[in-house]
Design a protein around this motif. Structure first.
Motif, PDB file in Angstrom:
ATOM      1  N   ASP A 105       0.362  -1.615   0.091  1.00  0.00           N
ATOM      2  CA  ASP A 105      -0.339   0.082  -0.173  1.00  0.00           C
ATOM      3  C   ASP A 105       0.950   1.271  -0.349  1.00  0.00           C
ATOM      4  O   ASP A 105       0.845   2.290  -0.824  1.00  0.00           O
ATOM      5  N   ILE A 106       1.758   0.751   0.727  1.00  0.00           N
ATOM      6  CA  ILE A 106       2.436   2.879   1.164  1.00  0.00           C
ATOM      7  C   ILE A 106       4.286   1.529   0.412  1.00  0.00           C
ATOM      8  O   ILE A 106       4.564   1.044   1.377  1.00  0.00           O
ATOM      9  N   LEU A 107       4.808   3.020  -0.164  1.00  0.00           N
ATOM     10  CA  LEU A 107       6.275   2.417  -0.083  1.00  0.00           C
ATOM     11  C   LEU A 107       6.713   3.922   0.207  1.00  0.00           C
ATOM     12  O   LEU A 107       6.488   4.856  -0.453  1.00  0.00           O
ATOM     13  N   VAL A 152      12.701  14.532  -6.709  1.00  0.00           N
ATOM     14  CA  VAL A 152      11.424  13.595  -5.852  1.00  0.00           C
ATOM     15  C   VAL A 152      11.101  12.843  -6.825  1.00  0.00           C
ATOM     16  O   VAL A 152      10.257  11.510  -6.249  1.00  0.00           O
ATOM     17  N   ALA A 153      11.196  13.177  -8.482  1.00  0.00           N
ATOM     18  CA  ALA A 153      10.510  12.413  -8.829  1.00  0.00           C
ATOM     19  C   ALA A 153      10.818  11.132  -9.181  1.00  0.00           C
ATOM     20  O   ALA A 153      10.329  10.422  -9.703  1.00  0.00           O
ATOM     21  N   LEU A 154      12.637  10.554  -8.555  1.00  0.00           N
ATOM     22  CA  LEU A 154      12.632   9.641  -9.013  1.00  0.00           C
ATOM     23  C   LEU A 154      11.719   8.639  -7.864  1.00  0.00           C
ATOM     24  O   LEU A 154      11.668   7.207  -8.499  1.00  0.00           O
ATOM     25  N   ALA A 155      11.356   9.169  -7.129  1.00  0.00           N
ATOM     26  CA  ALA A 155       9.937   8.121  -5.956  1.00  0.00           C
ATOM     27  C   ALA A 155       9.249   8.326  -7.611  1.00  0.00           C
ATOM     28  O   ALA A 155       8.390   6.672  -7.675  1.00  0.00           O
ATOM     29  N   ASP A 156       8.599   8.067  -8.485  1.00  0.00           N
ATOM     30  CA  ASP A 156       7.248   7.784  -8.963  1.00  0.00           C
ATOM     31  C   ASP A 156       8.875   6.344 -10.435  1.00  0.00           C
ATOM     32  O   ASP A 156       7.594   5.484 -10.045  1.00  0.00           O
ATOM     33  N   GLU A 157       9.793   6.457 -10.477  1.00  0.00           N
ATOM     34  CA  GLU A 157      10.179   5.104 -11.044  1.00  0.00           C
ATOM     35  C   GLU A 157      10.076   4.158 -10.148  1.00  0.00           C
ATOM     36  O   GLU A 157       9.592   2.395 -10.414  1.00  0.00           O
ATOM     37  N   ILE A 158      10.080   4.444  -8.615  1.00  0.00           N
ATOM     38  CA  ILE A 158      10.413   3.589  -8.250  1.00  0.00           C
ATOM     39  C   ILE A 158       9.352   2.442  -7.721  1.00  0.00           C
ATOM     40  O   ILE A 158       9.363   1.233  -7.445  1.00  0.00           O
ATOM     41  N   GLY A 159       8.767   3.339  -7.386  1.00  0.00           N
ATOM     42  CA  GLY A 159       7.245   2.772  -7.026  1.00  0.00           C
ATOM     43  C   GLY A 159       6.066   2.067  -8.090  1.00  0.00           C
ATOM     44  O   GLY A 159       5.047   1.144  -7.920  1.00  0.00           O
ATOM     45  N   ARG A 165       1.068   1.631  -4.430  1.00  0.00           N
ATOM     46  CA  ARG A 165      -0.046   2.116  -4.765  1.00  0.00           C
ATOM     47  C   ARG A 165       0.549   3.391  -4.075  1.00  0.00           C
ATOM     48  O   ARG A 165      -0.467   4.329  -5.217  1.00  0.00           O
ATOM     49  N   LEU A 166       1.280   3.494  -3.636  1.00  0.00           N
ATOM     50  CA  LEU A 166       0.828   4.807  -3.228  1.00  0.00           C
ATOM     51  C   LEU A 166       2.933   5.537  -2.386  1.00  0.00           C
ATOM     52  O   LEU A 166       3.764   4.258  -2.077  1.00  0.00           O
ATOM     53  N   LEU A 187       4.296  13.059  -1.090  1.00  0.00           N
ATOM     54  CA  LEU A 187       3.272  11.926  -1.638  1.00  0.00           C
ATOM     55  C   LEU A 187       2.580  11.813  -3.113  1.00  0.00           C
ATOM     56  O   LEU A 187       2.298  12.680  -3.588  1.00  0.00           O
ATOM     57  N   THR A 188       2.892  10.195  -3.899  1.00  0.00           N
ATOM     58  CA  THR A 188       1.843   9.986  -4.876  1.00  0.00           C
ATOM     59  C   THR A 188       0.707   9.382  -5.501  1.00  0.00           C
ATOM     60  O   THR A 188       1.561   8.272  -4.850  1.00  0.00           O
ATOM     61  N   PHE A 189       0.245   9.207  -5.660  1.00  0.00           N
ATOM     62  CA  PHE A 189      -0.947   8.130  -5.271  1.00  0.00           C
ATOM     63  C   PHE A 189      -0.940   7.603  -6.427  1.00  0.00           C
ATOM     64  O   PHE A 189      -0.464   8.483  -7.563  1.00  0.00           O
ATOM     65  N   ALA A 190      -0.700   6.185  -7.697  1.00  0.00           N
ATOM     66  CA  ALA A 190      -0.539   5.851  -8.357  1.00  0.00           C
ATOM     67  C   ALA A 190       0.873   6.155  -9.099  1.00  0.00           C
ATOM     68  O   ALA A 190       0.887   6.369  -9.817  1.00  0.00           O
ATOM     69  N   PRO A 191       2.262   6.053  -8.798  1.00  0.00           N
ATOM     70  CA  PRO A 191       3.656   5.875  -9.237  1.00  0.00           C
ATOM     71  C   PRO A 191       3.427   5.637 -10.449  1.00  0.00           C
ATOM     72  O   PRO A 191       3.441   4.828 -10.788  1.00  0.00           O
ATOM     73  N   GLN A 192       4.283   6.168 -11.156  1.00  0.00           N
ATOM     74  CA  GLN A 192       4.317   6.286 -12.149  1.00  0.00           C
ATOM     75  C   GLN A 192       5.457   7.185 -13.003  1.00  0.00           C
ATOM     76  O   GLN A 192       4.827   8.850 -12.755  1.00  0.00           O
ATOM     77  N   PRO A 193       6.623   6.764 -13.989  1.00  0.00           N
ATOM     78  CA  PRO A 193       7.662   8.163 -14.613  1.00  0.00           C
ATOM     79  C   PRO A 193       6.521   8.776 -15.817  1.00  0.00           C
ATOM     80  O   PRO A 193       5.237   8.992 -16.365  1.00  0.00           O
ATOM     81  N   GLY A 194       7.219  10.139 -15.416  1.00  0.00           N
ATOM     82  CA  GLY A 194       6.537  11.377 -16.435  1.00  0.00           C
ATOM     83  C   GLY A 194       5.414  12.061 -15.134  1.00  0.00           C
ATOM     84  O   GLY A 194       5.040  12.913 -15.846  1.00  0.00           O
TER      85      GLY A 194
END
Length: 253
Positions: A105-107, A152-159, A165-166, A187-194
């Motif tokens: 649920d949470i990373l 900060v945006a590195l979390a999108d690719e990692i997640g 989920r977040l 906090l980012t819900f449904a992380p994805q690159p971009g």
């Protein structure tokens, strides 16, 4: 003729803020002690930018956390500062390291950002309380990710790679002249690159003299619950919980 030192009439306000106000004056100049204090604060801020993420492996193991180490494509600190884009992309070895096992649920990502010293001081207390509150709500946490030379945006690719989920990235903010130890949580819900910044929520000024770690974790969990309930994070998710202010968004991380 040497001018006498004059106290500033706003001196009483210094009780309520670390900001550089009510400095007083000697003639038309800033007093020498304030000039020297400014130089010292500037030196602390520069040191924070070049500080390194501490080896948190022992503390994480003792607290019962699994963890993974990654880094961005910024090879050196100078390259990280010159090329923010490289700090938002995983290097190839780290990409191979991130193999999904389940869908947490949470990373939580702990990242150096622009002040690793802030993260070294504040990240673990926030993480411990966040785990406690997640357990109370039946939410699962993935392995903690320790990220170096990270934006900060590195979390999108990692997640995205770990099917989270977040994501919550705890990252050092750009040091101020009175707050070289300030950490932010994004906090980012449904992380994805971009994804862009309007898809994130930020809680900033997390430090002992600002928003203390326990209260920061409470606010993070409040926003997490809202994100899961509404299926969104960012500008569509508001913090209307009341209590201490979140602080200002620090850009450029």
């Amino acid at each position: 003729m040497i001018q006498p030192f004059e106290e500033d009439e706003w001196n009483v306000l210094k009780t309520y803020t670390d900001a550089r106000i009510a400095l007083g004056r000697t003639g038309v100049s800033v007093p020498m002690r304030e000039s020297l204090a400014f130089r010292l604060a500037h030196a602390h801020a520069k040191d924070a930018v070049y500080s390194e993420l501490a080896d948190l492996s022992g503390e994480l193991k003792d607290a019962g956390f699994d963890f993974i180490r990654v880094r961005s494509r910024a090879g050196t600190r100078d390259e990280y500062l010159r090329r923010p884009d490289l700090g938002r992309i995983l290097d190839p070895d780290s990409t191979e390291t991130l193999q999904p096992s389940g869908s947490p649920d949470i990373l939580v990502i702990i990242a150096d950002g622009l002040s690793a010293s802030a993260v070294n001081e504040n990240a673990l207390p926030v993480l411990l309380r966040l785990r406690e509150k997640a357990s109370e709500r039946g939410l699962t946490l993935g392995p903690v990710v320790l990220a170096e030379q990270a934006r900060v945006a590195l979390a999108d690719e990692i997640g995205s790679r770990l099917n989270a989920r977040l994501t919550v990235i705890l990252i050092g903010e750009r040091p101020g002249l009175s707050s070289a130890d300030s950490m932010g949580a994004y906090l980012t819900f449904a992380p994805q690159p971009g994804l862009t910044d309007e898809r994130r929520n930020c809680i900033s000024n997390i430090r002992r003299q600002g928003l203390i770690p326990d209260l920061a974790a409470d606010k993070i969990m409040y926003l997490i619950e809202g994100a899961f309930r509404l299926g969104i994070s960012g500008v569509g998710l508001k913090d209307d919980s009341g209590g201490p202010p979140d602080g200002a968004l620090i850009s450029g991380v």
